[in-house]
Design an enzyme around this catalytic site. Structure first.
Site, PDB file in Angstrom:
ATOM      1  N   ARG A 100      -2.357   9.194   6.466  1.00 13.83           N
ATOM      2  CA  ARG A 100      -1.679   9.046   5.169  1.00 13.83           C
ATOM      3  C   ARG A 100      -1.630   7.587   4.749  1.00 13.83           C
ATOM      4  O   ARG A 100      -1.556   6.694   5.588  1.00 13.83           O
ATOM      5  CB  ARG A 100      -0.227   9.515   5.261  1.00 13.83           C
ATOM      6  CG  ARG A 100      -0.032  10.947   5.637  1.00 13.83           C
ATOM      7  CD  ARG A 100       1.459  11.171   5.884  1.00 13.83           C
ATOM      8  NE  ARG A 100       1.692  12.294   6.753  1.00 13.83           N
ATOM      9  CZ  ARG A 100       2.006  13.521   6.326  1.00 13.83           C
ATOM     10  NH1 ARG A 100       2.127  13.758   5.055  1.00 13.83           N
ATOM     11  NH2 ARG A 100       2.209  14.478   7.181  1.00 13.83           N
ATOM     12  N   HIS A 142       5.115  16.850  -7.738  1.00 13.27           N
ATOM     13  CA  HIS A 142       4.573  15.608  -8.288  1.00 13.27           C
ATOM     14  C   HIS A 142       5.183  15.292  -9.648  1.00 13.27           C
ATOM     15  O   HIS A 142       5.640  14.188  -9.917  1.00 13.27           O
ATOM     16  CB  HIS A 142       3.046  15.737  -8.396  1.00 13.27           C
ATOM     17  CG  HIS A 142       2.405  14.596  -9.088  1.00 13.27           C
ATOM     18  ND1 HIS A 142       2.102  14.617 -10.429  1.00 13.27           N
ATOM     19  CD2 HIS A 142       2.056  13.378  -8.639  1.00 13.27           C
ATOM     20  CE1 HIS A 142       1.578  13.461 -10.758  1.00 13.27           C
ATOM     21  NE2 HIS A 142       1.531  12.699  -9.690  1.00 13.27           N
ATOM     22  N   CYS A 202      15.418 -17.899 -24.797  1.00 14.87           N
ATOM     23  CA  CYS A 202      15.714 -16.914 -25.841  1.00 14.87           C
ATOM     24  C   CYS A 202      14.454 -16.220 -26.348  1.00 14.87           C
ATOM     25  O   CYS A 202      14.517 -15.436 -27.272  1.00 14.87           O
ATOM     26  CB  CYS A 202      16.483 -17.561 -26.980  1.00 14.87           C
ATOM     27  SG  CYS A 202      15.561 -18.860 -27.789  1.00 14.87           S
ATOM     28  N   GLY A 225       1.985  10.430  -4.591  1.00 14.12           N
ATOM     29  CA  GLY A 225       0.800  11.202  -4.985  1.00 14.12           C
ATOM     30  C   GLY A 225      -0.363  10.377  -5.505  1.00 14.12           C
ATOM     31  O   GLY A 225      -1.386  10.932  -5.875  1.00 14.12           O
ATOM     32  N   MET A 257      -2.164   7.961  -3.912  1.00 16.76           N
ATOM     33  CA  MET A 257      -3.250   7.705  -2.962  1.00 16.76           C
ATOM     34  C   MET A 257      -3.509   8.959  -2.124  1.00 16.76           C
ATOM     35  O   MET A 257      -2.875   9.982  -2.343  1.00 16.76           O
ATOM     36  CB  MET A 257      -2.888   6.503  -2.100  1.00 16.76           C
ATOM     37  CG  MET A 257      -2.963   5.212  -2.875  1.00 16.76           C
ATOM     38  SD  MET A 257      -2.566   3.805  -1.865  1.00 16.76           S
ATOM     39  CE  MET A 257      -0.819   3.931  -1.728  1.00 16.76           C
ATOM     40  N   LYS A 284       6.310   3.719   4.439  1.00 16.29           N
ATOM     41  CA  LYS A 284       6.288   4.882   5.326  1.00 16.29           C
ATOM     42  C   LYS A 284       6.226   4.434   6.796  1.00 16.29           C
ATOM     43  O   LYS A 284       6.988   4.923   7.631  1.00 16.29           O
ATOM     44  CB  LYS A 284       5.080   5.756   4.984  1.00 16.29           C
ATOM     45  CG  LYS A 284       5.104   7.106   5.671  1.00 16.29           C
ATOM     46  CD  LYS A 284       3.812   7.880   5.432  1.00 16.29           C
ATOM     47  CE  LYS A 284       3.564   8.215   3.999  1.00 16.29           C
ATOM     48  NZ  LYS A 284       3.851   9.597   3.646  1.00 16.29           N
ATOM     49  N   SER A 289      16.773 -24.599 -25.134  1.00 14.92           N
ATOM     50  CA  SER A 289      16.585 -23.161 -24.974  1.00 14.92           C
ATOM     51  C   SER A 289      15.081 -22.903 -25.043  1.00 14.92           C
ATOM     52  O   SER A 289      14.425 -23.300 -26.013  1.00 14.92           O
ATOM     53  CB  SER A 289      17.317 -22.395 -26.075  1.00 14.92           C
ATOM     54  OG  SER A 289      17.067 -21.023 -25.924  1.00 14.92           O
TER      55      SER A 289
HETATM   56  C1  PEP Z   1      10.405 -18.162 -29.324  1.00  9.69           C
HETATM   57  O1  PEP Z   1       9.462 -18.756 -29.836  1.00  9.69           O
HETATM   58  O2  PEP Z   1      10.433 -17.810 -28.152  1.00  9.69           O
HETATM   59  C2  PEP Z   1      11.577 -17.826 -30.143  1.00  9.69           C
HETATM   60  C3  PEP Z   1      12.634 -17.275 -29.596  1.00  9.69           C
HETATM   61  O3  PEP Z   1      11.495 -18.043 -31.471  1.00  9.69           O
HETATM   62  P1  PEP Z   1      10.736 -17.085 -32.497  1.00  9.69           P
HETATM   63  O4  PEP Z   1      10.341 -15.848 -31.756  1.00  9.69           O
HETATM   64  O5  PEP Z   1      11.688 -16.812 -33.591  1.00  9.69           O
HETATM   65  O6  PEP Z   1       9.599 -17.931 -32.891  1.00  9.69           O
END
Ligand code: PEP
Ligand code: MG
Length: 972
Positions: A96, A469, A888, A105, A107, A26, A820
């Site tokens: 404000r 709100h 992953c 809304g 604070m 603001k 990975s």
């Molecule tokens: C992990 O451990 O992050 C993974 C991708 O393998 P999983 O969840 O199958 O153990």
């Protein structure tokens, strides 16, 4: 000492729009507007650093702040010709909050500060309007008493004690609205208010304006830590350390009579993104009346025909255009008209639904009003999931309409369709939501309802406009929301919602459509969103969906900027196809064990497991006594037969599964992770299931039962799983390798395209583990390629999911073409917290004790687990500079974690198919953020219009080209 107070106003502005961190959103907006010539009432901003110091100092204001504030007040006095507490021309101010990110809304705010028994009389004389003066005074006492003196309603079903006094006065006269109360009633209300304050606090209401200001500033800082602000921050991941700024601004009055008013407007529709002036206003009212939803305001377009205000509407239309041009985004602004003069009180980039986001981004970039960088930078990746939200299923909806179940139509405030159990209180909504979807209905919502709104699928209110709100908060949360359904009566006492002759009881089903405003009795089935219909179900042509074309524009723009590749975690062809439709560029994790649960293959897996231990025993004896081969074969012929036979049966099944994935993914990489979970997870647990298996295998019940028990592990997550299975039972890895290469060869032969298998060995901690598995994979590949007389490219890599692997990444990389990060396990093992059991205490750690800021299994613990990732990245690259790096774990779909991975320079993130759009945008957003930070544009350059693209932005684009090349290299 750092400057603590920044002035703003025509010719005195000290800050600018680039100082959001210091001045809050603001404060920065006001400074920038004042600099750019908008008519802003003068004032000053106390920085967020003061808030941080206030908390560091056990909630005490830093020494000298009062003097700084007095100096700033003196400048404002000079500028306006008014005096704070003055008897001739008193200066009144609004106080404000204003955090870096807006927290609507959450604070506190105090208006009309500076009024007391004397100044109110001057205000009356000056304005020649006693009603106005006393109304302002009673509002001030009411607000101040709530916020600073904490005189509030006891619970959500009770009324505000000050409202009770007003209601009494209204009822006495039979009036419907507060603004009908005459001057003498307001005077007596003020006396009653003051008496209430004395009763509740033991002290008279403060009359010294500086004392009032000191109290108000403290209360606004303190409101940073109120329950709803904390809850809101948690939901939106706003760091506590940011603190809030405080804005003290000279008051202008929207309640001076019929040529005054106040309003909130958006330069475009924040729910749909339509390029239309969208907002509302109230004649003769103060700002809080619009936001609080107490009076239902008029549409902004109605101002064009409102007597005394017609010219203000024209002026507002110019302001609307001017704002978008100056700020390069859709703006949400507040204004007040005092005696037919327009004042701007605030502007900020407007919050919008995901639906509106894609439309506004596409339209404003095309209109050259927004830079493409800003279109990406301003995305809320998480909110994109809203685009996949359901709509009412056509037939079910039609049936409801035919059955006359439509109750009423309110204002559409948060798109999508929701159906659920009707609940009237936040507490019930929260409780009932654990059993199924809930729709929260309130007369109007207040910040105390936040918990219920979070838990509910949809929200409906009887009062309030599109910027109330309820509407603002619901839109941001992506909740379906209908507001201002004024025909409905919500009776908290009887638990019944009535509209004419129709009624719904709490606990019964209600359905609402936040795109049309409809409220319906009963349950209506929902159908997938247009995006799903175009991309997944293919029941709609892309060109027929406006939403799809806008979404596609934004996604393609995102792809231009992002450096991270996007893969998906999928183990079924259908999942892979969906993910590709959402933009996945490969599979980053196929959990092969998921393939084992389909059909009767689980029986073969169980057969293999039941005899695995005895088979291993046989092999070990054979290694020690090779001369006894025949003897041992006889002794162990049953386990040998079962174990081998099970693997033989599994091989073609696995091959078929892999073929399905390779077919779905074409030449995109497919990362196949070898069997990972502890074996007992596959085994039957109860007596009936064990009996069933013993019958199928033709093996005694006791035998099966005994194996099930012997495979039980106290800590299965740290037990015999991951590559440890393939090390002890190499036959399993061999079967999986053979199935994989045969599948790749078969698909290559059929499709004339070469699949790209990437074999991933899980839970490696020792270099030797990977080396052994690598030898096995390479041997099988050689054998299969020789048999098929064809060679295919493949990669072998490992997951980095235990700390030892991260620390020794340099050695491990000798045998891995890629890493990975399995951050699910890496988090579990680094924190020493079981991913299955941590849920029992993590909420306490997060919400009560404040030990963790968010659940580390959802958002990466960047300084702990992230540190190990950094070590692994460095180690891996040292041995193998071109090593491919991905993630992953579940964090691969979490925007904050994606930003971290972008910073680490990973090649890709992998997430579940429906998170792919979120990950694409999050990856692009982090890349743009990084680029803009690197080019360190001037504070105002970011706000420049697309037309006036600065050199900085051009150089950013040049960088994109370079980075694209880098990305292409990384993707290989
Ligand atoms: C992990 O451990 O992050 C993974 C991708 O393998 P999983 O969840 O199958 O153990
Ligand atoms: Mg794992």
């Amino acid at each position: 000492m750092a400057k603590r107070v920044y002035l703003f106003g025509k010719g005195i502005t000290e800050g600018n729009g680039g100082q959001r961190n210091l001045l809050g959103g603001k404060g920065a907006g006001l400074a920038e507007m004042a600099k750019r010539g908008f008519n802003v009432p003068p004032g000053f901003t106390i920085t967020t650093e003061v808030c941080t110091a206030y908390y560091a100092n056990k909630r005490k204001m830093p020494a000298g702040l009062n003097e700084d504030v007095k100096k700033a007040v003196a400048t404002i006095e000079k500028h306006t010709g008014k005096q704070f507490g003055g008897h001739k021309n008193p200066l009144l101010v609004a106080v404000r909050s204003g955090a870096r990110e807006s927290m609507p809304g959450m604070m506190d705010t105090i208006l009309n500060l500076g009024l007391n028994d004397t100044t109110v009389e001057v205000l009356k004389a000056k304005s020649n309007n006693g009603r106005f003066a006393y109304d302002s005074y009673r509002r001030f006492i009411q607000m101040y008493s709530g916020v600073v003196l904490h005189i509030e309603r006891a619970n959500e079903n009770q009324h505000d004690p000050f409202e009770v006094i007003i209601e009494e006065a209204r009822n006495k006269r039979g009036f419907k609205h507060d603004n009908q109360l005459p001057e003498e009633d307001l005077k007596s209300i003020i006396e009653k208010f003051k008496k209430l304050v004395l009763e509740k606090t033991g002290k008279p209401f403060p009359s010294d304006p500086y004392k009032q200001l000191e109290g108000a500033i403290g209360a606004v800082f303190a409101s940073w830590m109120n329950d709803r602000a904390i809850l809101y921050r948690r939901k939106y991941k706003i760091p506590e350390e940011w603190g809030t700024a405080v804005n003290v601004q000279s008051m202008v009055f929207g309640n001076m009579g019929d040529s005054s008013g106040t309003g909130v407007a958006f330069t475009r529709n924040p729910a749909t993104g339509e390029n239309e002036f969208y907002g509302e206003f109230l004649v003769n009212a103060q700002g809080e009346d619009v936001v609080a939803g107490i009076r239902t305001p008029l549409k902004i377009s109605a101002m064009a025909t409102t007597p005394n205000l017609e010219h203000c509407y024209k002026e507002l239309c110019d302001v609307r255009k001017h704002l978008e041009k100056e700020f390069g985004d859709m703006q949400d602004f507040e204004f007040t008209i005092e005696n037919a003069k327009l004042y701007m009180l605030q502007t900020r980039n407007g919050k919008r639904t995901a639906r509106a986001y894609v439309k506004i981004a596409r339209d404003m970039v095309n209109q050259k009003l927004m830079t493409p960088e800003h279109a990406i930078e301003s995305a809320d990746p998480e909110a994109l999931e809203q685009l996949l939200a359901p709509v009412f299923q056509k037939e079910s909806y039609q049936k409801a309409i035919n059955a006359n179940l439509l109750i009423t139509k309110g204002l559409p405030a948060g798109p999508g369709a929701a159906t659920g159990t009707l609940a009237f209180t936040a507490e019930k909504a929260e409780r009932w939501a654990t059993h199924g979807p809930v729709v929260l209905a309130r007369v109007e919502t207040s910040p105390e309802d936040l918990r219920g709104m979070l838990a509910a699928k949809g929200i409906v209110t009887a009062k309030g406009g599109v910027s109330s709100h309820a509407a603002v908060v619901a839109r941001q949360m992506g909740k379906v929301c209908v507001v201002g359904a004024s025909e409905i009566d919500i009776n908290y006492n009887t638990g019944v919602l009535t509209c004419g002759d129709k009624s719904i009881k709490e606990g019964e089903f209600i359905s609402i459509n936040g795109s049309t405003g409809e409220v319906l009795n009963g349950k209506i089935d929902t159908a997938p969103s247009e995006l799903i219909q175009v991309l997944i179900d293919k029941t709609m042509a892309p060109k027929d969906s406006e939403l799809f074309t806008e979404y596609d524009f934004v996604m393609k723009l995102a792809d231009k900027y992002r450096k991270l590749g996007i893969r998906t975690n999928a183990d079924q062809p259908e999942q892979a196809i969906n993910a590709v439709a959402f933009g996945a560029e490969g599979i980053g994790l196929c959990r092969t064990e998921h393939m084992f649960f389909k059909g009767d293959r689980i029986d073969y897996v169980r057969e293999m497991i039941i005899f695995a231990a005895e088979y291993a025993e046989y092999k070990s004896k054979l290694a020690q006594r090779p001369g006894d081969a025949v003897l041992l074969e006889n002794e162990y012929h049953i386990p040998i037969m079962h174990f081998k036979q099970a693997l033989e049966k599994l091989l073609p099944i696995q091959q078929e599964d892999f073929e399905g994935l390779f077919n779905a993914m074409g030449e995109r990489p497919v990362t196949v992770r070898y069997l990972d979970p502890p074996l007992h997870e596959f085994l039957p647990q109860n007596k009936d299931q064990i009996e069933d298996l013993s019958r199928k295998l033709n093996v005694p019940f006791e035998r099966v039962s005994q194996t099930v028990h012997s495979l039980h592990e106290s800590n299965p997550m740290l037990g015999h799983r991951g590559c440890r299975l393939g090390i002890v039972y190499p036959e399993i890895s061999e079967m999986q390798s053979r199935a994989l290469f045969r599948a790749a060869l078969a698909v290559a032969a059929k499709n004339k395209k070469s699949p790209k298998p990437e074999i991933m060995i899980p839970l490696v901690g020792f270099e030797r583990e990977l080396e052994l598995q690598l030898e096995l994979v390479n041997r099988v590949a050689k054998e299969e390629f020789a048999a098929a007389k064809r060679v295919l490219e493949y990669k072998v890599g490992t997951m980095i999911e235990i700390p030892r692997a991260a620390i020794l990444a340099e050695q491990i990389a000798k045998h891995a073409q890629f890493f990975s990060f399995g951050t699910n396990d890496l988090t579990q093992t680094t924190l020493g917290m079981s991913r299955d059991d941590a849920g029992h205490f993590l909420p306490f750690y997060e919400k009560e004790a404040g030990i963790v800021k968010s659940n580390p299994f959802a958002t990466l613990d960047q300084i702990g687990v992230g540190k190990l990732m950094e070590i692994a990245v460095q180690g891996g690259r040292k041995t193998r500079p071109d090593i491919k790096l991905g993630i992953c774990g579940e964090h691969g779909g979490d925007p904050a974690s994606i930003e971290f991975c972008n910073g680490l320079g990973l090649s890709y993130v992998s997430c579940s198919p429906f998170r792919v759009p979120v990950a694409r945008i999050a990856a692009a957003k982090s890349a743009v953020k990084e680029m803009l930070a690197a080019t360190a544009t001037k504070p105002t350059a970011k706000k420049a219009t697309a037309k006036k693209a600065t050199k900085a932005v051009k150089s950013v684009k040049a960088k994109v080209k370079v980075k694209k090349t880098v990305k292409n290299v990384r993707k290989k």
